[in-house]
Design a protein around this motif. Structure first.
Motif, PDB file in Angstrom:
ATOM      1  N   UNK A 121      -3.695 -57.406  25.662  1.00  0.00           N
ATOM      2  CA  UNK A 121      -2.680 -58.276  26.084  1.00  0.00           C
ATOM      3  C   UNK A 121      -2.205 -58.986  25.074  1.00  0.00           C
ATOM      4  N   UNK A 122      -2.723 -59.138  23.860  1.00  0.00           N
ATOM      5  CA  UNK A 122      -2.390 -60.149  22.736  1.00  0.00           C
ATOM      6  C   UNK A 122      -0.899 -59.814  22.220  1.00  0.00           C
ATOM      7  N   UNK A 123      -0.400 -60.626  21.657  1.00  0.00           N
ATOM      8  CA  UNK A 123       1.273 -60.312  21.102  1.00  0.00           C
ATOM      9  C   UNK A 123       0.857 -59.070  20.202  1.00  0.00           C
ATOM     10  N   UNK A 124       0.035 -58.990  19.317  1.00  0.00           N
ATOM     11  CA  UNK A 124      -0.278 -58.136  17.909  1.00  0.00           C
ATOM     12  C   UNK A 124      -0.400 -56.810  18.593  1.00  0.00           C
ATOM     13  N   UNK A 125      -1.188 -56.558  19.649  1.00  0.00           N
ATOM     14  CA  UNK A 125      -1.317 -55.417  20.410  1.00  0.00           C
ATOM     15  C   UNK A 125      -0.085 -54.695  20.957  1.00  0.00           C
ATOM     16  N   UNK A 126       0.760 -55.764  21.569  1.00  0.00           N
ATOM     17  CA  UNK A 126       1.828 -55.426  22.487  1.00  0.00           C
ATOM     18  C   UNK A 126       3.004 -55.030  21.557  1.00  0.00           C
ATOM     19  N   UNK A 127       3.038 -55.607  20.512  1.00  0.00           N
ATOM     20  CA  UNK A 127       4.142 -55.370  19.181  1.00  0.00           C
ATOM     21  C   UNK A 127       3.763 -53.929  18.747  1.00  0.00           C
ATOM     22  N   UNK A 128       2.719 -53.602  18.582  1.00  0.00           N
ATOM     23  CA  UNK A 128       2.259 -52.391  18.138  1.00  0.00           C
ATOM     24  C   UNK A 128       2.582 -51.065  19.297  1.00  0.00           C
ATOM     25  N   UNK A 129       2.232 -51.509  20.420  1.00  0.00           N
ATOM     26  CA  UNK A 129       2.357 -50.713  21.645  1.00  0.00           C
ATOM     27  C   UNK A 129       3.844 -50.548  21.578  1.00  0.00           C
ATOM     28  N   UNK A 130       4.657 -51.484  21.347  1.00  0.00           N
ATOM     29  CA  UNK A 130       6.210 -51.234  21.425  1.00  0.00           C
ATOM     30  C   UNK A 130       6.694 -50.143  20.323  1.00  0.00           C
ATOM     31  N   UNK A 131       5.858 -50.234  19.147  1.00  0.00           N
ATOM     32  CA  UNK A 131       6.128 -49.429  18.088  1.00  0.00           C
ATOM     33  C   UNK A 131       5.692 -48.130  18.249  1.00  0.00           C
ATOM     34  N   UNK A 132       4.831 -47.752  19.111  1.00  0.00           N
ATOM     35  CA  UNK A 132       4.560 -46.506  19.501  1.00  0.00           C
ATOM     36  C   UNK A 132       3.126 -46.301  19.273  1.00  0.00           C
ATOM     37  N   UNK A 133       2.211 -47.279  18.774  1.00  0.00           N
ATOM     38  CA  UNK A 133       0.872 -47.295  18.523  1.00  0.00           C
ATOM     39  C   UNK A 133       0.053 -47.966  19.761  1.00  0.00           C
ATOM     40  N   UNK A 134      -0.616 -46.922  20.450  1.00  0.00           N
ATOM     41  CA  UNK A 134      -1.425 -47.293  21.677  1.00  0.00           C
ATOM     42  C   UNK A 134      -2.523 -48.192  21.165  1.00  0.00           C
ATOM     43  N   UNK A 135      -3.259 -48.966  22.184  1.00  0.00           N
ATOM     44  CA  UNK A 135      -4.230 -49.678  21.869  1.00  0.00           C
ATOM     45  C   UNK A 135      -5.499 -48.930  21.375  1.00  0.00           C
ATOM     46  N   UNK A 136      -5.694 -47.897  21.966  1.00  0.00           N
ATOM     47  CA  UNK A 136      -6.707 -47.188  21.575  1.00  0.00           C
ATOM     48  C   UNK A 136      -6.551 -46.567  20.057  1.00  0.00           C
ATOM     49  N   UNK A 137      -5.140 -46.076  19.944  1.00  0.00           N
ATOM     50  CA  UNK A 137      -5.216 -45.697  18.418  1.00  0.00           C
ATOM     51  C   UNK A 137      -5.078 -46.891  17.563  1.00  0.00           C
ATOM     52  N   UNK A 138      -4.626 -48.129  18.033  1.00  0.00           N
ATOM     53  CA  UNK A 138      -4.764 -49.339  16.883  1.00  0.00           C
ATOM     54  C   UNK A 138      -6.293 -49.688  16.730  1.00  0.00           C
ATOM     55  N   UNK A 139      -7.164 -49.655  17.882  1.00  0.00           N
ATOM     56  CA  UNK A 139      -8.542 -49.916  17.445  1.00  0.00           C
ATOM     57  C   UNK A 139      -9.162 -48.792  16.489  1.00  0.00           C
ATOM     58  N   UNK A 140      -8.717 -47.556  16.764  1.00  0.00           N
ATOM     59  CA  UNK A 140      -9.338 -46.642  15.735  1.00  0.00           C
ATOM     60  C   UNK A 140      -8.879 -46.650  14.534  1.00  0.00           C
ATOM     61  N   UNK A 141      -7.732 -47.025  14.300  1.00  0.00           N
ATOM     62  CA  UNK A 141      -7.070 -47.112  13.144  1.00  0.00           C
ATOM     63  C   UNK A 141      -7.671 -48.190  12.255  1.00  0.00           C
ATOM     64  N   UNK A 142      -7.874 -49.403  13.028  1.00  0.00           N
ATOM     65  CA  UNK A 142      -8.470 -50.512  12.371  1.00  0.00           C
ATOM     66  C   UNK A 142     -10.121 -50.428  11.950  1.00  0.00           C
TER      67      UNK A 142
END
Length: 354
Positions: free
Chosen positions: A318-339
């Protein structure tokens, strides 16, 4: 598929303890158990690292009786679990997810040569000191608000601060804390010294900044793990304090109330592009890696000021960083995996001297 051991490190001695615990819990619940095995490492308020064992769910409080854990210098992820008995053991951590915004932990992890999410030093330490980061940004020609730095023995009158900063109102804040902890908006003489005293209760250096009448916006940056020179910067988001709060306070961040959040700010494309370009420039100037969040003020006349750069922004769903990435098409699961996978790749390059 190899399941990676991911150490979630949270808690700590900072006043941001509660935010750290909350973020760690949400990340713990979101991790794909088919890919990752979470290892919970709680850092108590006295700085002790404690392995949180025998728990099926994220603990509501740290278990201070758990075994101590420490990474072995140069061990590449080997950690000693000290049970204060003869059954001490070595466990292996593939990657660390640090959620302690202290600017110090990253140096310990570097020494241990264990992969971790976020920037290597000096970027985390730079971003923990608001005076130092402002000087670096200013010297690089990037726009910032005017400010004064105070040490514990210095006395500054409110009128002097007003004149020096060309501002009728000022913000007083600890130099080494994020999340709006210890910050006060000061509009008159009687409020100034109590605000300074409050800020000094969090450290030995205080910043007095001009009050900027502006919109509060921020961008999220994600670095390409394979091509570090390539940065993805999100469309800016906006935080709008309501009448309940004079600014985006720590209480508002904890409760999620008293502010209006727009994940995609209503901006002209030219302004958004300028903000994204400044964000990437700040990222490079400070030598950030992996990710960062850059906060801005946008004055009514269109002037942009960089307010803050955070190397370990809150990364819960629910953080702003995650929500901005979600808006850009990067899901939360994909974000964690990428990091997490990016952290391992960066560590491999570092060991290869690249």
């Amino acid at each position: 598929m190899t399941i990676l051991n991911v150490a979630l490190m949270f808690g700590g001695r900072s006043a941001e303890y509660d935010l750290s615990m909350r973020s760690a819990r949400l990340i713990y619940e979101a991790l794909d158990r088919k890919r990752y095995n979470p290892i919970l490492v709680g850092v108590s308020r006295d700085g002790t690292w404690r392995l949180q064992e025998n728990t099926k769910n994220f603990p509501s409080q740290l278990d201070s009786s758990g075994p101590q854990i420490m990474f072995l210098p140069g061990g590449g992820g080997k950690a000693l679990v000290d049970r204060c008995s003869d059954d001490n053991r070595i466990c292996h951590v593939d990657v660390v997810f640090p959620m302690l915004p202290d600017g110090v932990l990253e140096g310990v992890l570097e020494t241990a040569q264990v992969p971790f999410v976020g920037s290597r030093l000096p970027a985390p330490a730079i971003c923990m000191d608001k005076q130092i980061i402002k000087r670096i940004l200013r010297d690089a020609g990037l726009p910032i608000a005017r400010s004064l730095a105070l040490r514990s023995q210095e006395e500054v009158k409110f009128q002097f601060a007003q004149e020096a900063l060309c501002s009728r109102s000022v913000f007083v804040k600890p130099a080494s804390f994020h999340s709006s902890i210890g910050i006060s908006k000061v509009t008159c003489e009687s409020e100034f010294q109590p605000a300074v005293n409050l800020a000094f209760s969090y450290g030995s250096k205080v910043l007095v900044e001009e009050y900027v009448q502006a919109r509060e916006l921020e961008c999220a940056i994600l670095q390409d793990a394979e091509r570090p020179s390539e940065l993805f910067c999100s469309w800016p988001s906006e935080i709008i304090p309501t009448d309940q709060h004079a600014f985006f306070t720590y209480q508002a961040k904890i409760e999620g109330k008293g502010v209006i959040v727009k994940t995609k700010a209503e901006l002209d494309e030219a302004v958004a592009d300028r903000m994204r370009a400044l964000s990437c420039e700040a990222f490079r100037v400070i030598c950030c890696e992996a990710l960062a969040r850059v906060d801005f003020f946008l004055r009514p006349n269109g002037e942009l000021l960089i307010n803050e750069v955070t190397t370990i922004p809150s990364l819960n769903p629910f953080s702003m960083f995650s929500r901005m990435m979600e808006e850009a098409g990067i899901s939360y699961a994909a974000l964690l995996q990428r990091l997490l996978e990016g952290a391992i790749k960066r560590s491999e390059r570092a060991r290869a001297g690249q």
